[in-house]
Design an enzyme around this catalytic site. Structure first.
Site, short mmCIF file in Angstrom:
data_model
loop_
_atom_site.label_atom_id
_atom_site.label_comp_id
_atom_site.label_asym_id
_atom_site.label_seq_id
_atom_site.Cartn_x
_atom_site.Cartn_y
_atom_site.Cartn_z
N GLU A 145 0.84 -1.20 0.00
CA GLU A 145 0.00 0.00 0.00
C GLU A 145 0.87 1.25 0.00
O GLU A 145 1.81 1.32 0.79
CB GLU A 145 -0.91 0.03 1.23
CG GLU A 145 -1.86 1.23 1.18
CD GLU A 145 -2.84 1.30 2.34
OE1 GLU A 145 -2.80 0.43 3.23
OE2 GLU A 145 -3.64 2.24 2.33
N GLY A 171 3.43 2.10 10.96
CA GLY A 171 3.10 1.29 12.13
C GLY A 171 2.85 -0.17 11.79
O GLY A 171 3.46 -1.07 12.36
N ALA A 172 1.97 -0.40 10.82
CA ALA A 172 1.59 -1.76 10.49
C ALA A 172 0.78 -1.74 9.21
O ALA A 172 0.41 -0.67 8.72
CB ALA A 172 0.77 -2.38 11.61
N MET A 173 0.48 -2.95 8.69
CA MET A 173 -0.24 -3.03 7.43
C MET A 173 -1.23 -4.19 7.45
O MET A 173 -0.91 -5.30 7.82
CB MET A 173 0.77 -3.20 6.28
CG MET A 173 0.16 -3.33 4.91
SD MET A 173 -0.73 -1.83 4.43
CE MET A 173 -2.05 -2.54 3.46
N GLU A 174 -2.45 -3.87 7.00
CA GLU A 174 -3.59 -4.78 7.17
C GLU A 174 -3.75 -5.84 6.07
O GLU A 174 -4.87 -6.31 5.84
CB GLU A 174 -4.87 -3.93 7.22
CG GLU A 174 -5.29 -3.25 5.89
CD GLU A 174 -4.84 -1.80 5.74
OE1 GLU A 174 -3.86 -1.42 6.39
OE2 GLU A 174 -5.47 -1.05 4.98
N HIS A 217 -6.66 -1.96 15.20
CA HIS A 217 -6.87 -1.19 13.97
C HIS A 217 -6.67 -2.09 12.74
O HIS A 217 -7.54 -2.15 11.86
CB HIS A 217 -5.90 -0.01 13.95
CG HIS A 217 -5.99 0.84 12.73
ND1 HIS A 217 -6.73 2.00 12.69
CD2 HIS A 217 -5.45 0.70 11.50
CE1 HIS A 217 -6.62 2.53 11.49
NE2 HIS A 217 -5.85 1.77 10.74
N GLU A 218 -5.55 -2.78 12.70
CA GLU A 218 -5.27 -3.60 11.51
C GLU A 218 -6.29 -4.74 11.41
O GLU A 218 -6.74 -5.08 10.32
CB GLU A 218 -3.85 -4.15 11.52
CG GLU A 218 -2.74 -3.10 11.71
CD GLU A 218 -2.82 -1.92 10.77
OE1 GLU A 218 -3.38 -2.04 9.66
OE2 GLU A 218 -2.34 -0.83 11.15
N HIS A 277 -9.56 -3.54 10.00
CA HIS A 277 -9.52 -3.30 8.56
C HIS A 277 -10.07 -4.50 7.77
O HIS A 277 -10.43 -4.36 6.61
CB HIS A 277 -8.09 -3.04 8.08
CG HIS A 277 -7.70 -1.59 8.04
ND1 HIS A 277 -8.48 -0.61 7.48
CD2 HIS A 277 -6.57 -0.95 8.47
CE1 HIS A 277 -7.85 0.56 7.57
NE2 HIS A 277 -6.70 0.38 8.17
#
Ligand code: B3K
Ligand code: ZN
Length: 881
Positions: free
Chosen positions: A128, A268-271, A304-305, A308
């Site tokens: 992304e 931070g992170a990726m979903e 959060h992830e 998603h």
């Protein structure tokens, strides 16, 4: 790196692609410097598209090794492959055909951390928004939904773990010490959600049974030796899965859910579907290496992830202009989750602080843009506080306006209507309108209009008539390329508070729509009249921070201090005290600028002690209430002619005064909060530590010697207390023997633990001493620092530029010059991180003239190279415009 082409993307230019790719089969032969990717793409011409429409696929720094069309090698003149594009001018005339592409990648030298790269020996991907095109040529846009099958092959010794999206299908050994795994994801997804991870990692496994009885295998993969540090993340994941079922009725949909922690990660992170990739900072925690803030962040980001999966993955975005459709909504969902897991009021106050610290300056400066932007030059630069945090506030306001029941219905409708689709903000709003019967057309401006709205409020009380009047006037300041603004719908929660702190119920209200304690401001000017109010009430405004606005109102400080003690709304109580702090600090700043000693009211000092000592209030609330506005907050409120040195002096002098006058209360409380309990990361225990550490900082502001902080440093049994003590030593007693010793001890103890060493970098980067620039520059040569690692860069240079106001903005411009050099150095390897860092200069126009000129010089230096990346070029040009 992707060089700037100057191209601007506009929302009105959206049109569906001519071709679809319903199925994508990828096969990876992993090798550090020569990975081969074979992509088999089933291409389908869309209905109504001319048979001779060219097929254009995106690439980024790609090299095509071979191409087959329906299994045949095409003539060299039939296609054109450049690093950025693969064009097939005359694709087969049939409706469908198969394109087989082979590309070769060099993950070991991919320092941008986009596409496929190596982090500490682990292959991982970040796609992304536009990283997939660095892996293979593709129609790389979020509305291109495809079903993926992925085969990964690697050397078994180096990469025993092979992961991708979806469910595992098969795996096995191959000749020559290699092995393979096959993954299939049944849910059509956009390319930005593709992920692959391969490496030698430790696994923490668990399972979760969904409400409908489906068993899901959960895995968190981390570096060997760190498995125990993933337990809290696993616990947060299971709580998130349960919460989404209970609150939104949303269940997980695959057989496995994996999370991988990597140490080189741009954000931070990726979903990614079924395979979240995380910055290890947001996975790894235990009491001796992570602070309470780290635990809270981990809980929020894991949630959060995970959330998603529905808001982002099952329903994705039609185009990148719609980014807030998934981000704002998912932030809202993770905020609600944390509020339910912790203390709602404390969580809300933390959100308000974050919004003001990060989004307000964005909205008030040269980088302002609507929650749903209409144009961009580099989409990576739109993962902003406006899209995320203001985007979440907008969703919260929809709930405020509709009420919880209709909001929940609207969410249900949105999900059932658009599951499996790529949607827009219009689709989202329509679901709420249809579910509630309300017209949200004026409200929709929150998505389309940039800038922080302001409400100017004046009041009058007529004792004889028993009438209280409130006049409200709205305005939205101009922002870049939007000079004229339309009138917004602002839901303003308020209360009229009597002398005992109770809310007054008026006998009659007229003049504007007031419902359930909310005035719906829709016009430029609105007046509300309350009858049955014999005594002048205290006015509590924007309760719960019902709208992300600024307020202009003359309120007496004794009214505000009264509200700070008595208001029934805790957010408003915090706000009232914070407003008095801010106003006092601005006056203090003006005094310092006029060479006078700042003066502070006794009422404020007393209220501070009273709130600190009020054990009917949660400790975490008291910690937040006592925390003075940060120097950057004060600067933002002052707005122009900023002199950070004068702000620093004013703030230190208020801290000193509060500490000196309240020493007895504060030291008694400080001692009593140390109850020797075993560590628990829960909100109540964290709140007690937060309060104790705020008190430690105050006490040190009036102490001559660092004894108390040094003792806390030496005896601390958890990282929260240890890091807090070290910060007090480094900030309040720089150069003292005990500070020097503590810094050396910390450095020695955590030399091999980069995430903990980051705290040591951060503490020194924020110390407000005269030699801060030189110190930070020296630290860039520390063996634990690496300009290639985003966490190190953010801990040292990022923190220095955003949280060390006196150092970064040093009057001689040394801070800016060091910063400009660093940004350009980082940009060579990682344009995204450099561009994000460069936003630290966005408020340069609010500085006093000398600093303003020096900051401009630094911006011009950053803008000078001819071959800047699109990321940095975009930020620096908008900042200077
Ligand atoms: N969606 C990602 C962010 C991607 C950022 C790309 N520059 C993480 C998140 O918001 O959940
Ligand atoms: Zn997100």
């Amino acid at each position: 790196m992707r060089k700037d082409t100057g191209q601007i993307f506009r929302i009105e230019d959206y049109r569906a692609s001519d071709y679809a790719i319903p199925r994508t089969a990828l096969s990876f032969q992993l090798s550090a410097e020569a990975t081969t990717v074979t992509a088999e793409l089933d291409i389908e011409r869309r209905d109504g598209v001319a048979a001779d429409a060219p097929l254009v696929l995106d690439g980024d720094e790609l090299s095509l090794a071979s191409i087959l069309i329906d299994g045949e090698e095409p003539d060299a003149s039939a296609y054109e492959a450049t690093p950025q594009r693969l064009t097939i001018a005359r694709p087969p005339r049939g409706k469908t055909f198969r394109l087989t592409l082979v590309t070769r990648l060099d993950p070991a030298h991919n320092s941008s951390l986009m596409g496929l790269y190596l982090s500490n020996g682990v292959y991982c991907t970040q796609c992304e928004p536009e990283g997939f095109r660095r892996i293979t040529y593709f129609i790389d846009r979020p509305d291109m939904l495809s079903v993926y099958t992925v085969r990964i092959e690697a050397e078994k010794g180096a990469a025993p773990i092979l992961l991708s999206n979806g469910n595992p299908v098969e795996s096995g050994d191959l000749e020559g010490g290699r092995h393979y795994a096959l993954w299939h994801d049944p849910f059509p997804k956009p390319s930005y959600l593709f992920a692959l991870v391969a490496g030698d990692l430790a696994l923490l496994s668990d399972e979760f049974t969904t409400a409908s009885g489906r068993k899901v295998d959960l895995g968190i993969y981390v570096e060997h030796g760190k498995r125990d540090r993933a337990a809290y993340a696993m616990d947060a994941l299971k709580r998130s899965m349960k919460w989404d079922e209970e609150v939104f009725g949303l269940e997980y949909d695959l057989d496995v859910f994996n999370i991988v922690a990597v140490s080189d990660f741009n954000m931070g992170a990726m979903e990614n579907k079924g395979l979240n990739v995380f910055n290890d900072k947001y996975v790894l925690a235990d009491e001796s290496t992570a602070t309470d803030a780290d635990f809270a962040n981990i809980e929020a980001i894991i949630a959060h992830e995970y959330f998603h999966n529905w808001t982002g993955n099952r329903i994705t975005c039609r185009d990148w202009f719609q980014l807030c459709l998934k981000e704002g909504l998912t932030v809202f969902r993770d905020h609600e989750f944390s509020a339910d897991q912790r203390s709602r009021a404390v969580k809300r106050i933390a959100e308000v602080r974050t919004l003001r610290a990060h989004q307000f300056p964005e909205d008030q400066g040269p980088l302002a843009h609507p929650v749903r932007p209409r144009r961009y030059r580099e989409i990576n630069n739109f993962y902003t506080a406006t899209v995320y945090e203001k985007g979440s506030e907008v969703v919260r306001m929809i709930r405020t306006i509709l009420g919880a029941d209709d909001f929940r219905k609207g969410m249900g409708l949105y999900i059932s209507r658009h599951d499996g689709e790529a949607a827009t903000i219009e689709d989202f709003l329509k679901a709420f309108e249809d579910a509630s019967g309300q017209d949200l057309s004026q409200f929709a401006l929150w998505y389309h209009q940039a800038g922080t709205p302001n409400l100017t409020i004046t009041t009058a009380h007529d004792a004889e008539a028993g009438e209280f009047r409130m006049e409200i006037e709205q305005s939205v300041p101009p922002t870049p390329s939007e000079s004229r603004k339309r009138l917004m719908h602002i839901p303003l929660a308020f209360g009229l508070v009597d002398e005992d702190g109770n809310d007054i119920v008026p006998t009659e209200i007229d003049g504007a729509t007031v419902e359930n304690g909310i005035v719906h401001v829709r016009k430029r000017k609105q007046s509300v009249r309350f009858r049955g109010i014999p005594k002048r009430p205290a006015l509590s405004l924007n309760r719960g921070f019902s709208a992300p606005i600024t307020l202009s109102i003359e309120q007496r400080s004794d009214d505000l201090l009264f509200l700070a003690r008595k208001d029934s709304d805790l957010v408003a109580r915090w706000q009232a005290l914070n407003t008095v702090f801010t106003e006092s600090l601005i006056q203090g700043f003006r005094a310092v600028r006029g060479q006078k000693p700042p003066q502070f009211g006794e009422g404020l000092i007393r209220a501070t002690a009273e709130i600190a000592d009020d054990d009917s209030l949660e400790a975490a609330f008291r910690a937040l209430a006592l925390t003075l506005p940060a120097e950057a907050d004060i600067a933002r409120e002052i707005g122009s002619q900023i002199d950070p040195d004068a702000i620093h002096v004013a703030r230190e002098s208020l801290a000193g005064k509060i500490a000196t006058d309240n020493t007895d209360v504060f030291s008694r409380l400080y001692d009593s909060l140390d109850n020797g309990e075993a560590f628990n990361p829960d909100a109540a225990s964290a709140g007690r530590r937060a309060l104790r550490n705020v008190l430690l900082d105050y006490l040190a502001a009036s102490d001559d010697e660092p004894g108390r902080a040094a003792r806390q440093f030496e005896t601390a049994t958890n990282m929260t207390d240890k890091a807090a003590a070290l910060a007090v030593l480094a900030h309040r007693f720089p150069g003292h023997d005990r500070t020097v010793a503590a810094l050396a001890e910390f450095e020695g103890q955590y030399a091999a633990d980069p995430l903990v060493l980051d705290k040591w970098f951060q503490i020194q980067a924020t110390a407000p001493t005269a030699d801060a620039v030189e110190r930070v520059e020296t630290l860039t040569r520390h063996p634990g620092f690496s300009i290639r690692n985003p966490n190190r860069v953010r801990a040292l240079i990022g923190t220095f530029s955003t949280m060390n106001q006196t150092g970064f903005h040093r009057a001689d411009g040394a801070g800016y010059r060091f910063f400009a050099r660093s940004v350009l150095e980082i940009e060579k390897r990682n344009p995204q991180v450099a561009a994000r860092l460069a936003t630290a200069l966005r408020s340069w126009r609010s500085l006093e003239p000398t600093r303003q000129a020096a900051a401009r010089e630094a911006l011009l230096e950053i803008a000078a190279p001819a071959d800047l990346s699109s990321d940095l070029r975009d930020i620096v040009e908008r900042t200077l415009a």
